[in-house]
Design a protein around this motif. Structure first.
Motif, PDB file in Angstrom:
ATOM      1  N   ALA A  25       5.177 -14.712  -4.176  1.00  0.00           N
ATOM      2  CA  ALA A  25       5.204 -15.447  -5.442  1.00  0.00           C
ATOM      3  C   ALA A  25       4.874 -16.916  -5.226  1.00  0.00           C
ATOM      4  CB  ALA A  25       6.580 -15.307  -6.090  1.00  0.00           C
ATOM      5  N   ALA A  26       5.406 -17.482  -4.141  1.00  0.00           N
ATOM      6  CA  ALA A  26       5.118 -18.883  -3.830  1.00  0.00           C
ATOM      7  C   ALA A  26       3.639 -19.078  -3.531  1.00  0.00           C
ATOM      8  CB  ALA A  26       5.953 -19.337  -2.636  1.00  0.00           C
ATOM      9  N   VAL A  63       9.680 -20.063  -8.218  1.00  0.00           N
ATOM     10  CA  VAL A  63       9.342 -18.888  -7.412  1.00  0.00           C
ATOM     11  C   VAL A  63      10.232 -17.713  -7.805  1.00  0.00           C
ATOM     12  CG1 VAL A  63       9.454 -17.950  -5.074  1.00  0.00           C
ATOM     13  CG2 VAL A  63       8.363 -20.152  -5.481  1.00  0.00           C
ATOM     14  N   LEU A  94       9.344 -13.286  -2.453  1.00  0.00           N
ATOM     15  CA  LEU A  94       9.421 -14.711  -2.773  1.00  0.00           C
ATOM     16  C   LEU A  94       8.251 -15.484  -2.164  1.00  0.00           C
ATOM     17  CD1 LEU A  94      13.252 -15.186  -2.239  1.00  0.00           C
ATOM     18  CD2 LEU A  94      12.046 -15.244  -4.442  1.00  0.00           C
ATOM     19  N   ARG A 144       8.951 -16.248 -11.040  1.00  0.00           N
ATOM     20  CA  ARG A 144       7.720 -15.480 -10.869  1.00  0.00           C
ATOM     21  C   ARG A 144       7.986 -14.143 -10.169  1.00  0.00           C
ATOM     22  NH1 ARG A 144       2.493 -17.132 -11.455  1.00  0.00           N
ATOM     23  NH2 ARG A 144       0.918 -15.738 -10.564  1.00  0.00           N
ATOM     24  N   LEU A 148       5.446 -25.923  -6.864  1.00  0.00           N
ATOM     25  CA  LEU A 148       6.341 -24.999  -6.163  1.00  0.00           C
ATOM     26  C   LEU A 148       7.781 -25.488  -6.202  1.00  0.00           C
ATOM     27  CD1 LEU A 148       4.380 -23.895  -2.961  1.00  0.00           C
ATOM     28  CD2 LEU A 148       5.304 -22.413  -4.731  1.00  0.00           C
TER      29      LEU A 148
END
Length: 224
Positions: free
Chosen positions: A31-32, A49, A28, A52, A44
């Protein structure tokens, strides 16, 4: 199908997803970081997130209570990377200090969105994260070690660290915000400015140390 059954199935799906990633939290945060780099902090969200990372929209809440907690984790990773880059580069103390400064500025320019989140944004101010404090201290400590190697007998390393970080941060911020207009730079590009700033950094620190030592000696004389 009852609500409890639906919830149980969703939880099992989330558990499988976490197992697939191996480390859901790390996935996570990664992805962020990608969203931050490509789209900026405003893009964001926990839902974005999750999408993704390829997990359900409820999965991030296993590790982050809200968006601010997610941003804190991302910023902490930024400080971790900065500290890693600033660790010792050379056995030669002068060259090492130069390289530490260069690595700081290169990080700021290569990861501008992350750098802004770490230093220039007020997003994190309302909820300081202990992990951010710990990692920022580690980044600060790499500067202290570099200065100690250059000036092992200096008693003002903390003040010199603040001065060095301030100089590097000031130049990084000015370059990122494009506030150094062409007419101020006389045709000198960013790389040349970084090289000049970092190459002269050791002598600047040495001179500052001598000034601080002289001031301290003068104060002792007055108090004596």
């Amino acid at each position: 199908m009852t609500k409890n059954t639906e919830r149980d199935k969703k939880d099992k799906k989330d558990q499988k997803t976490q197992y697939h990633h191996g480390d859901l939290r790390a996935a996570l945060v990664q992805a962020a970081g990608e969203i931050l780099t490509n789209e900026g902090p405003d893009a964001l969200s926990l839902r974005g997130v999750a999408a993704r990372a390829g997990v359900s929209h409820s999965a991030p809440y296993r590790h982050f209570t809200d968006r601010r907690a997610l941003l804190s984790a991302v910023a902490s990773e930024g400080f971790r990377e900065l500290a890693h880059r600033q660790r010792s580069h050379s056995n030669d103390a002068t060259m090492n200090l130069t390289e530490v400064g260069r690595s700081y500025l290169q990080f700021a320019l290569e990861h501008s969105a992350m750098y802004r989140l770490m230093f220039m944004s007020d997003i994190l101010e309302a909820n300081p994260d202990p992990d951010i404090a710990r990692m920022s201290r580690e980044a600060f400590e790499t500067l202290r070690q570099a200065i100690n190697a250059l000036l092992p007998d200096c008693h003002h390393t903390g003040a010199l660290c603040i001065m060095m970080w301030s100089q590097l941060h000031g130049l990084a911020q000015m370059l990122l915000e494009t506030r150094l207009r062409d007419w101020m730079r006389d045709g000198v590009d960013d790389d040349a400015m970084i090289e000049a700033a970092c190459t002269t950094l050791p002598e600047t620190i040495k001179h500052a140390a001598s000034v601080l030592a002289a001031k301290a000696t003068a104060r002792q004389g007055l108090s004596g």
